[in-house]
Write a protein that holds these residues in place. Structure first.
Motif, PDB file in Angstrom:
ATOM      1  N   PHE A 180       0.841  -1.199   0.000  1.00 30.33           N
ATOM      2  CA  PHE A 180       0.000   0.000   0.000  1.00 30.33           C
ATOM      3  C   PHE A 180       0.876   1.248   0.000  1.00 30.33           C
ATOM      4  CE2 PHE A 180      -2.372  -3.369   2.245  1.00 30.33           C
ATOM      5  CZ  PHE A 180      -3.448  -3.487   1.385  1.00 30.33           C
ATOM      6  N   GLN A 181       1.574   1.463  -1.102  1.00 27.82           N
ATOM      7  CA  GLN A 181       2.403   2.661  -1.256  1.00 27.82           C
ATOM      8  C   GLN A 181       1.538   3.758  -1.873  1.00 27.82           C
ATOM      9  OE1 GLN A 181       5.409   2.658  -4.350  1.00 27.82           O
ATOM     10  NE2 GLN A 181       6.825   3.787  -3.025  1.00 27.82           N
ATOM     11  N   THR A 182       1.256   4.793  -1.104  1.00 25.83           N
ATOM     12  CA  THR A 182       0.347   5.842  -1.556  1.00 25.83           C
ATOM     13  C   THR A 182       0.856   6.501  -2.827  1.00 25.83           C
ATOM     14  OG1 THR A 182      -0.242   6.259   0.747  1.00 25.83           O
ATOM     15  CG2 THR A 182      -0.880   7.924  -0.853  1.00 25.83           C
ATOM     16  N   ASN A 183      -0.057   6.752  -3.748  1.00 22.36           N
ATOM     17  CA  ASN A 183       0.263   7.373  -5.037  1.00 22.36           C
ATOM     18  C   ASN A 183       0.349   8.888  -4.855  1.00 22.36           C
ATOM     19  OD1 ASN A 183       0.588   7.942  -7.735  1.00 22.36           O
ATOM     20  ND2 ASN A 183      -1.507   7.403  -8.320  1.00 22.36           N
ATOM     21  N   LEU A 184       1.364   9.329  -4.103  1.00 22.65           N
ATOM     22  CA  LEU A 184       1.465  10.733  -3.712  1.00 22.65           C
ATOM     23  C   LEU A 184       1.623  11.673  -4.896  1.00 22.65           C
ATOM     24  CD1 LEU A 184       3.795  10.446  -0.569  1.00 22.65           C
ATOM     25  CD2 LEU A 184       1.328  10.892  -0.624  1.00 22.65           C
ATOM     26  N   THR A 185       2.368  11.268  -5.915  1.00 21.47           N
ATOM     27  CA  THR A 185       2.612  12.144  -7.057  1.00 21.47           C
ATOM     28  C   THR A 185       1.306  12.587  -7.696  1.00 21.47           C
ATOM     29  OG1 THR A 185       4.723  11.049  -7.507  1.00 21.47           O
ATOM     30  CG2 THR A 185       3.760  12.347  -9.294  1.00 21.47           C
ATOM     31  N   GLU A 186       0.417  11.646  -7.937  1.00 23.11           N
ATOM     32  CA  GLU A 186      -0.846  12.004  -8.581  1.00 23.11           C
ATOM     33  C   GLU A 186      -1.778  12.734  -7.618  1.00 23.11           C
ATOM     34  OE1 GLU A 186      -2.918   9.209 -10.955  1.00 23.11           O
ATOM     35  OE2 GLU A 186      -1.101   8.342 -11.821  1.00 23.11           O
ATOM     36  N   PHE A 187      -1.700  12.418  -6.341  1.00 19.88           N
ATOM     37  CA  PHE A 187      -2.517  13.152  -5.375  1.00 19.88           C
ATOM     38  C   PHE A 187      -2.148  14.636  -5.372  1.00 19.88           C
ATOM     39  CE2 PHE A 187      -3.804   9.159  -3.168  1.00 19.88           C
ATOM     40  CZ  PHE A 187      -5.154   9.457  -3.014  1.00 19.88           C
ATOM     41  N   PHE A 188      -0.850  14.907  -5.343  1.00 22.64           N
ATOM     42  CA  PHE A 188      -0.407  16.309  -5.348  1.00 22.64           C
ATOM     43  C   PHE A 188      -0.763  16.992  -6.662  1.00 22.64           C
ATOM     44  CE2 PHE A 188       2.941  14.998  -2.106  1.00 22.64           C
ATOM     45  CZ  PHE A 188       2.239  15.556  -1.053  1.00 22.64           C
ATOM     46  N   HIS A 189      -0.644  16.278  -7.768  1.00 25.79           N
ATOM     47  CA  HIS A 189      -0.993  16.849  -9.062  1.00 25.79           C
ATOM     48  C   HIS A 189      -2.479  17.176  -9.129  1.00 25.79           C
ATOM     49  CE1 HIS A 189      -0.694  17.731 -13.298  1.00 25.79           C
ATOM     50  NE2 HIS A 189      -1.644  16.833 -13.574  1.00 25.79           N
ATOM     51  N   SER A 190      -3.294  16.385  -8.436  1.00 25.29           N
ATOM     52  CA  SER A 190      -4.733  16.621  -8.450  1.00 25.29           C
ATOM     53  C   SER A 190      -5.091  17.970  -7.843  1.00 25.29           C
ATOM     54  CB  SER A 190      -5.464  15.507  -7.685  1.00 25.29           C
ATOM     55  OG  SER A 190      -5.260  14.255  -8.301  1.00 25.29           O
TER      56      SER A 190
ATOM     57  N   LEU B  70      -9.551  12.957  -8.571  1.00 21.31           N
ATOM     58  CA  LEU B  70      -8.978  11.751  -7.972  1.00 21.31           C
ATOM     59  C   LEU B  70      -7.850  11.226  -8.856  1.00 21.31           C
ATOM     60  CD1 LEU B  70     -12.301   9.963  -6.962  1.00 21.31           C
ATOM     61  CD2 LEU B  70     -10.771  11.265  -5.473  1.00 21.31           C
ATOM     62  N   PRO B  71      -6.848  10.617  -8.251  1.00 19.79           N
ATOM     63  CA  PRO B  71      -5.755  10.040  -9.044  1.00 19.79           C
ATOM     64  C   PRO B  71      -6.230   8.799  -9.793  1.00 19.79           C
ATOM     65  CG  PRO B  71      -5.493   9.446  -6.747  1.00 19.79           C
ATOM     66  CD  PRO B  71      -6.653  10.404  -6.803  1.00 19.79           C
ATOM     67  N   SER B  72      -5.417   8.298 -10.709  1.00 22.54           N
ATOM     68  CA  SER B  72      -5.787   7.095 -11.464  1.00 22.54           C
ATOM     69  C   SER B  72      -5.787   5.854 -10.588  1.00 22.54           C
ATOM     70  CB  SER B  72      -4.821   6.900 -12.642  1.00 22.54           C
ATOM     71  OG  SER B  72      -3.490   6.741 -12.165  1.00 22.54           O
ATOM     72  N   GLY B  73      -5.170   5.951  -9.412  1.00 23.47           N
ATOM     73  CA  GLY B  73      -5.175   4.861  -8.454  1.00 23.47           C
ATOM     74  C   GLY B  73      -4.727   5.381  -7.101  1.00 23.47           C
ATOM     75  N   LEU B  74      -5.289   4.822  -6.017  1.00 26.85           N
ATOM     76  CA  LEU B  74      -4.928   5.286  -4.686  1.00 26.85           C
ATOM     77  C   LEU B  74      -3.488   4.940  -4.328  1.00 26.85           C
ATOM     78  CD1 LEU B  74      -8.164   4.223  -2.747  1.00 26.85           C
ATOM     79  CD2 LEU B  74      -7.609   6.487  -3.696  1.00 26.85           C
ATOM     80  N   TYR B  75      -3.022   3.805  -4.834  1.00 24.86           N
ATOM     81  CA  TYR B  75      -1.687   3.325  -4.501  1.00 24.86           C
ATOM     82  C   TYR B  75      -0.868   3.114  -5.760  1.00 24.86           C
ATOM     83  CZ  TYR B  75      -4.020   2.317  -0.076  1.00 24.86           C
ATOM     84  OH  TYR B  75      -4.749   2.422   1.083  1.00 24.86           O
TER      85      TYR B  75
ATOM     86  N   PRO C 261      -7.838  -1.963 -10.632  1.00 23.89           N
ATOM     87  CA  PRO C 261      -8.291  -0.616 -10.987  1.00 23.89           C
ATOM     88  C   PRO C 261      -8.812   0.162  -9.792  1.00 23.89           C
ATOM     89  CG  PRO C 261      -9.054  -2.216 -12.595  1.00 23.89           C
ATOM     90  CD  PRO C 261      -8.448  -3.008 -11.468  1.00 23.89           C
ATOM     91  N   ILE C 262      -8.496   1.435  -9.779  1.00 22.01           N
ATOM     92  CA  ILE C 262      -8.846   2.399  -8.728  1.00 22.01           C
ATOM     93  C   ILE C 262      -7.943   2.210  -7.499  1.00 22.01           C
ATOM     94  CG2 ILE C 262     -10.636   3.335  -7.224  1.00 22.01           C
ATOM     95  CD1 ILE C 262     -12.703   2.424  -9.264  1.00 22.01           C
ATOM     96  N   VAL C 263      -7.723   0.973  -7.092  1.00 24.06           N
ATOM     97  CA  VAL C 263      -6.838   0.742  -5.953  1.00 24.06           C
ATOM     98  C   VAL C 263      -5.396   1.072  -6.332  1.00 24.06           C
ATOM     99  CG1 VAL C 263      -5.980  -0.962  -4.298  1.00 24.06           C
ATOM    100  CG2 VAL C 263      -8.369  -1.035  -5.046  1.00 24.06           C
ATOM    101  N   TYR C 264      -4.934   0.614  -7.507  1.00 26.90           N
ATOM    102  CA  TYR C 264      -3.570   0.876  -7.967  1.00 26.90           C
ATOM    103  C   TYR C 264      -3.593   1.635  -9.287  1.00 26.90           C
ATOM    104  CZ  TYR C 264      -1.883  -2.435  -4.489  1.00 26.90           C
ATOM    105  OH  TYR C 264      -1.594  -3.067  -3.304  1.00 26.90           O
ATOM    106  N   LYS C 265      -2.643   2.515  -9.470  1.00 30.57           N
ATOM    107  CA  LYS C 265      -2.540   3.219 -10.743  1.00 30.57           C
ATOM    108  C   LYS C 265      -2.028   2.247 -11.811  1.00 30.57           C
ATOM    109  CE  LYS C 265       2.182   5.140 -10.566  1.00 30.57           C
ATOM    110  NZ  LYS C 265       2.955   6.375 -10.631  1.00 30.57           N
TER     111      LYS C 265
END
Length: 427
Positions: A106-116, A151-156, A221-225
């Motif tokens: 469960f490595q958070t998809n921080l890059t896309e979260f910040f881009h959002s 929302l990012p393309s995936g949470l993780y 999908p949704i869980v992982y980018k």
């Protein structure tokens, strides 16, 4: 565990993504998807199968096909890792292979979260304008859809999982390339841009690192980018079917053993008559619906293949429809991995022994011997309630929001938990 019962399997369309045909006479192991819970169930089940085989192991199959969670397990099997070693890694007791950590799954998809956040002002302006332009006709679903782009393309991100698999497969004696393997390994993903099934293995995609293919196949999908490989994006292979048995047949297998961890719960024998799955809320309904969709697709697939290839034997190993314990685990439940591995080992051992004659007959047609005597004594201990050891020293599972299990079932599960080390101590 289901066997050749044609009545169970409705028709299914011929799958795509074929590979070149090969000679018959090979054996194949196909592992389906099912999240963290599915992967550790499969490892426990493989240990059970291993214990019954004579003069061979589950590492001696010619062909391995893995989808989603099954891709992780098959990648290790094809590299010679035994179920015992995998179980030790789960328990973090292996001298060389450490257990995968929760933050690697469960490595958070921080890059896309910040881009959002950079798109927030424009989304608010656009959403507000669209909402108030027809406020009487707008619903809560419309409002959610307006802001879904934030929302990012995936949470993780699957990057940490990929690095863990790479770490395991770059040890001495292992390889991280399909075209360097002695065994045939095929890992299934879904091409997000076309919707087609993608097959990673020897051939055009043989140069792709196995670790990256595992990450792509496991990208729920949704869980992982999505995972990008050579300019294309891939997601979970289960989107195109939870298990691609046709690939094993096309590669020349005339015996295909499939382990599938996802089975819908049949509540008739475990729920009181006035209770229903829908009474327990959205989480339980989603859990059941996902299992129904995956399991029905697998049944369609097997029936089609049985009709098309009547000379090929298929063995399906899976939880029983009344396996309330297996149903109660969240598919991504990291904390319960030891209990699920125990359950897979114990329940599959009992089911294989109960169907020993059928199982033995099928295996003998392919010059594979199994031994019932190796586990009969342990089963006697289990069913009599004696014994004093667990495969893993794990506390009993607690399954919230489920109807009570009868005392007889609890007694049996407690007894089953003693099988693993009893077997080790007597062999």
């Amino acid at each position: 565990m289901n066997f050749n019962d044609e009545s169970l399997y409705p028709p299914y369309a011929q799958p795509n993504g074929q590979i070149p045909g090969n000679r018959r006479g090979k054996t194949a192991l196909v592992l389906a998807g099912g999240g963290i819970t599915g992967a550790v169930y499969e490892i426990g089940a493989l240990r059970a199968v291993n214990d019954m085989l004579v003069d061979r192991t589950v590492n001696d199959f010619d062909i391995y096909v893995g989808t989603s969670a099954g891709s992780l397990v098959t990648s290790m099997l094809a590299n010679g890792m035994t179920p015992e070693e995998m179980m030790q890694s789960i328990d973090n007791s292996h001298p060389e292979i450490r257990s995968i950590r929760a933050n690697e799954i469960f490595q958070t998809n921080l890059t896309e979260f910040f881009h959002s956040f950079t798109r927030l002002p424009g989304a608010l302006l656009r959403g507000g304008r669209n909402l108030f332009s027809g406020i009487r006709d707008r619903t809560l679903a419309d409002l959610f859809w307006e802001f879904a782009d934030l929302l990012p393309s995936g949470l993780y991100s699957g990057g940490a999982l990929e690095r863990y698999v790479e770490e395991v497969l770059t040890r001495p004696g292992c390889v991280n390339r399909f075209d360097h393997l002695q065994k045939e390994l095929y890992i299934i993903a879904t091409d997000l841009d076309t919707g087609e099934r993608a097959v990673f293995g020897k051939g055009g995609k043989g140069i792709v690192p196995i670790s990256k293919a595992v990450a792509a196949s496991s990208a729920i999908p949704i869980v992982y980018k999505p995972v990008r490989i050579f300019g294309r994006e891939y997601v979970d292979g289960s989107m195109r079917g939870t298990a691609s048995l046709d690939l094993a047949v096309e590669a020349g297998a005339d015996l295909v053993v499939c382990i599938n961890p996802l089975v819908p719960l049949n509540t008739q024998d475990v729920y009181p008559k006035d209770e229903h799955i829908g009474d327990e809320g959205m989480r339980t309904v989603i859990n059941q619906v996902v299992r129904i969709l995956m399991h029905s697709g697998l049944r369609y697939h097997i029936k089609s293949l049985r009709r098309q290839y009547p000379d090929v034997d298929f063995i399906l190993i899976e939880p029983q429809p009344d396996d309330q314990k297996m149903f109660g685990y969240n598919l991504m439940d990291y904390s319960s991995r030891l209990r699920v591995a125990n359950h897979g080992f114990e329940s599959v051992t009992v089911r294989m022994t109960d169907h020993y004659d059928y199982f033995s007959e099928i295996m003998e047609r392919h010059d594979i011997q199994i031994s019932r005597g190796r586990v009969d004594a342990e089963l006697d201990e289990i069913r009599s309630g004696h014994g004093d050891a667990l495969l893993f020293d794990a506390a009993p599972s607690s399954i919230p929001n489920q109807p009570p299990i009868t005392q007889a079932m609890l007694s049996l599960e407690s007894s089953l938990a003693r099988l693993g080390q009893l077997f080790d101590s007597r062999t």
